[in-house]
Scaffold this motif. Structure first.
Motif, short mmCIF file in Angstrom:
data_model
loop_
_atom_site.label_atom_id
_atom_site.label_comp_id
_atom_site.label_asym_id
_atom_site.label_seq_id
_atom_site.Cartn_x
_atom_site.Cartn_y
_atom_site.Cartn_z
N SER A 1 1.66 -114.42 65.84
CA SER A 1 1.36 -114.90 67.18
C SER A 1 1.65 -113.83 68.24
CB SER A 1 2.11 -116.20 67.47
OG SER A 1 3.48 -115.96 67.56
N ILE B 1 7.48 -108.84 76.85
CA ILE B 1 8.31 -109.72 77.69
C ILE B 1 9.71 -109.12 77.75
CG2 ILE B 1 9.27 -112.02 77.99
CD1 ILE B 1 6.90 -112.98 76.23
N ILE C 1 13.73 -118.64 63.62
CA ILE C 1 12.61 -119.52 63.27
C ILE C 1 12.44 -119.53 61.74
CG2 ILE C 1 10.14 -119.91 63.58
CD1 ILE C 1 11.58 -120.21 66.19
N TRP D 1 0.36 -118.22 72.87
CA TRP D 1 1.33 -118.73 71.91
C TRP D 1 2.64 -118.93 72.63
CZ3 TRP D 1 0.11 -120.19 67.07
CH2 TRP D 1 -1.12 -119.75 66.55
N VAL D 2 3.51 -119.72 72.02
CA VAL D 2 4.82 -119.92 72.64
C VAL D 2 5.62 -118.62 72.53
CG1 VAL D 2 4.86 -122.37 72.19
CG2 VAL D 2 5.78 -120.81 70.49
N ASN D 3 6.65 -118.50 73.36
CA ASN D 3 7.49 -117.30 73.33
C ASN D 3 8.63 -117.51 72.33
OD1 ASN D 3 9.07 -115.10 73.79
ND2 ASN D 3 9.65 -115.67 75.88
N PHE D 4 8.48 -116.89 71.18
CA PHE D 4 9.48 -117.11 70.13
C PHE D 4 10.80 -116.41 70.42
CE2 PHE D 4 5.76 -118.26 67.50
CZ PHE D 4 6.23 -119.48 67.06
N PHE E 1 13.19 -113.90 65.62
CA PHE E 1 12.22 -114.45 64.67
C PHE E 1 12.92 -114.95 63.42
CE2 PHE E 1 8.49 -111.70 66.37
CZ PHE E 1 8.62 -112.31 67.59
N LEU F 1 4.29 -116.72 61.17
CA LEU F 1 3.91 -117.42 62.41
C LEU F 1 4.34 -116.61 63.63
CD1 LEU F 1 2.87 -120.04 63.77
CD2 LEU F 1 5.21 -120.89 63.65
N THR F 2 5.59 -116.16 63.63
CA THR F 2 6.11 -115.45 64.80
C THR F 2 5.41 -114.10 64.96
OG1 THR F 2 7.90 -114.79 63.34
CG2 THR F 2 8.38 -116.51 64.91
N PRO G 1 3.75 -124.40 68.79
CA PRO G 1 2.84 -123.30 68.54
C PRO G 1 1.61 -123.79 67.79
CG PRO G 1 4.70 -123.20 67.03
CD PRO G 1 4.89 -124.42 67.86
#
Lengths: 431, 145
Positions: free
Chosen positions: B73, B81, B95, A138-141, B92, B69-70, A130
């Motif tokens: 973003s 999605i 992470i 952005w990346v898919n978290f 999240f 961050l998560t 990321p």
């Protein structure tokens, strides 16, 4: 005058870093040959494209992913031995911890290559990270593959720090004992360590803190790797026991690899006085315990499929045992579940030669487990018209052998460049 | 000025340390040990290590950064999605958890370097007075000449 025991420990451990014999050079040359062979094949794959690998539709994950899971698994017992056994105050760990920590770092370096090797366009691997970019993406978290990037990178960094910190006082010993250029290198690496009250005081605290930070990683990293599979809906992968099952498997394979590496090391570097059969017995007990957990997981997996009333799931599990990959499946059962049962016999636990041979079988068995798990599930999903088979191409086999070459080359280099046992802990724990 | 007394065995070292401390607590400047002796550390009785503050702060920052961050973003490019909410806390947290450990471990390491005053730059290039030599040692205040 009788030599002081402390001096003897320093001399014996550092003697292992002396001029290497012919055996070491032959082993290194062989490993390096495999590694460069693998490197050339990887170059060939980059040049020609992923089509040179045997992966296909439906089996899009082959030995590369099996290798990734295998090497990450190998890494685990290093952290188990160095961090978890430290927190449990298990004395025998000081015979293994340095070798096991080195193994962890090296195995992770090897493992980290495989997601890259598996990429079609490896030169854009940084899309996985990321970072703010002109594509505004952005990346898919929510994807387990990204959790994996974070988990494995963190594991790599934390293990490397732990490895280095554990070695710091020993580097100061090496600085004093070794001459020439090595003394100068170790002088820089040891950061001016003197062993003052202040240094030891904070060092003790740091070691406990790092062990505490590393311990949850033993459980979490391979759990996250297992979710790469379990988060999908593929029959044979989509199950809740995957996380603990993978962790137990990781520790089983890692423990076996520790035995594979330390048994010859003890002999060749003449460290019999420091790594005794009793120490091996303790490691063998961990091997036995984790083997039992893994066998239990195999049974639970089958029980879930049997009672689950899910025809695709039941079909997958009967395919695994009786289908195209049945030989690998039964070999895996034999090597991981049946042979380790012999360790209930104390004499065999104390027999290092036996343990070494057994550990080789477990290594093979655990590699086969990953192969069977990945390939048989993809080969036999829901729709019969989408079934298929997979066999690795020579490129995949070559790169796999190359990864073993890389692993053993780095380990052999470690043996001759750094103290292989913790001098400080040996002194501390001497009677 | 200072002078140093070296000892081969830990018993002699501990006895000497004890008697020096009894005589005059201020006379003992430092001790050098090839491996940590809890008894000696107890005798010297240093202040509790503040390393835990670094570890805790680092871990907390890691957790906060992981969530930041998560969440940042997904909000900066809001793309639904799989019908999941944009801010999907459970994934999240994975992470955030990972970064908690990473930042905590790194902060502890750098905190250790800071607190123990390592690396000592001059010592990286040349030998200095009173290096670690595999023996126990007590650094004492020397008497005025």
């Amino acid at each position: 005058m009788i030599e002081h025991r402390d001096d003897q420990i320093e001399r014996d451990v550092l003697a292992a870093m002396g001029r290497p014999g012919a055996g070491w050079w032959i082993a290194l040359a062989t490993s390096a040959l495999f590694f460069f062979g693998g490197l050339i094949l990887w170059g060939y794959q980059i040049f020609r494209g992923l089509g040179v690998a045997g992966i296909n539709n439906p089996v899009g994950w082959g030995v590369y992913i099996a290798n990734f899971v295998f090497w990450v698994g190998i890494a685990h017992s290093g952290t188990l031995i160095s961090a978890v056994l430290f927190l449990f105050r298990a004395r025998f760990r000081s015979s293994f911890n340095r070798a096991a920590e080195a193994m962890t770092v090296i195995a992770l370096m090897t493992a980290g290559l495989f997601p890259l090797i598996h990429l079609g366009r490896v030169w854009v691997f940084y899309y996985l990270l990321p970072y703010p970019n002109e594509r505004q993406l952005w990346v898919n978290f929510r994807s387990p593959l990204i959790w994996d990037v974070f988990a494995v990178t963190t594991y790599m960094i934390v293990s490397a720090v732990f490895f280095y910190v554990g070695m710091l006082p020993d580097l100061a010993v090496a600085r004093r004992r070794l001459g020439g250029i090595r003394s100068r290198i170790f002088r820089v690496l040891s950061l001016g360590w003197r062993g003052t009250l202040r240094q030891w005081h904070h060092y003790g605290k740091l070691y406990i803190l790092l062990a505490a930070f590393a311990t949850p990683l033993v459980a979490s990293v391979h759990s996250i790797v297992s979710w790469d599979f379990a988060m999908s809906i593929v029959p044979g992968w989509h199950t809740t026991i995957f996380a603990p099952y993978f962790v137990a498997g990781a520790i089983l394979s890692g423990t076996a690899m520790v035995i594979t590496l330390v048994a010859p090391m003890r002999r060749i570097l003449k460290l019999e006085a420091y790594i005794t059969p009793a120490h091996f017995e303790s490691i063998a007990k961990i091997l036995l315990l984790t083997s039992l957990i893994v066998s239990y997981s195999y049974i639970v997996e089958y029980a879930l499929a049997f009672y689950g009333d899910q025809p695709p799931e039941a079909g997958q599990f009967s395919y695994r045992a009786l289908g195209d990959y049945r030989v690998f499946f039964w070999a895996m059962i034999l090597f991981n579940s049946v042979l380790p049962l012999s360790l209930f016999i104390k004499q065999l636990r104390l027999n290092i030669r036996y343990l070494f041979v057994l550990s080789l079988f477990v290594n093979i068995g655990m590699w086969l487990e990953r192969f069977v798990l990945i390939v048989s599930a993809l080969a036999h999903e829901y729709e019969p018209y989408a079934w298929g088979t997979y066999s690795p191409s020579f490129v995949e086999i070559g790169i796999t052998l190359g990864s073993f070459g890389l692993f053993f080359s780095l380990y052999l280099l470690f043996l001759k460049t750094l103290p292989v046992l913790s001098i400080t802990e040996l002194k501390e724990h001497q009677p | 000025m200072s002078r140093i007394e070296r000892f081969r065995s830990k018993e002699e070292f501990l006895d000497a340390l004890r008697s020096n401390l009894d005589e005059d607590r201020e006379s003992v400047i430092d001790i050098l040990m090839p491996y940590p002796l809890p008894e000696a550390q107890q005798l010297m009785n240093p202040e509790p290590s503040q390393l835990k503050v670094f570890a805790f702060t680092g871990a907390l920052c890691g957790f906060a950064f992981g969530l930041f961050l998560t969440i940042y973003s997904v909000l900066s490019w809001p793309l639904i999605i799989g019908g999941k909410p944009l801010i999907s806390i459970p994934p999240f947290l994975i992470i955030a958890y990972t970064l908690t450990i990473l930042f905590g471990a790194l902060a502890s390491f750098f905190g250790f370097l800071w607190l123990s005053r390592l690396p000592r730059i001059p010592a990286l290039f040349a030998a200095e007075q009173w290096e670690e030599d595999g023996r126990f040692a007590i650094v004492l205040k020397a008497d005025e000449p």
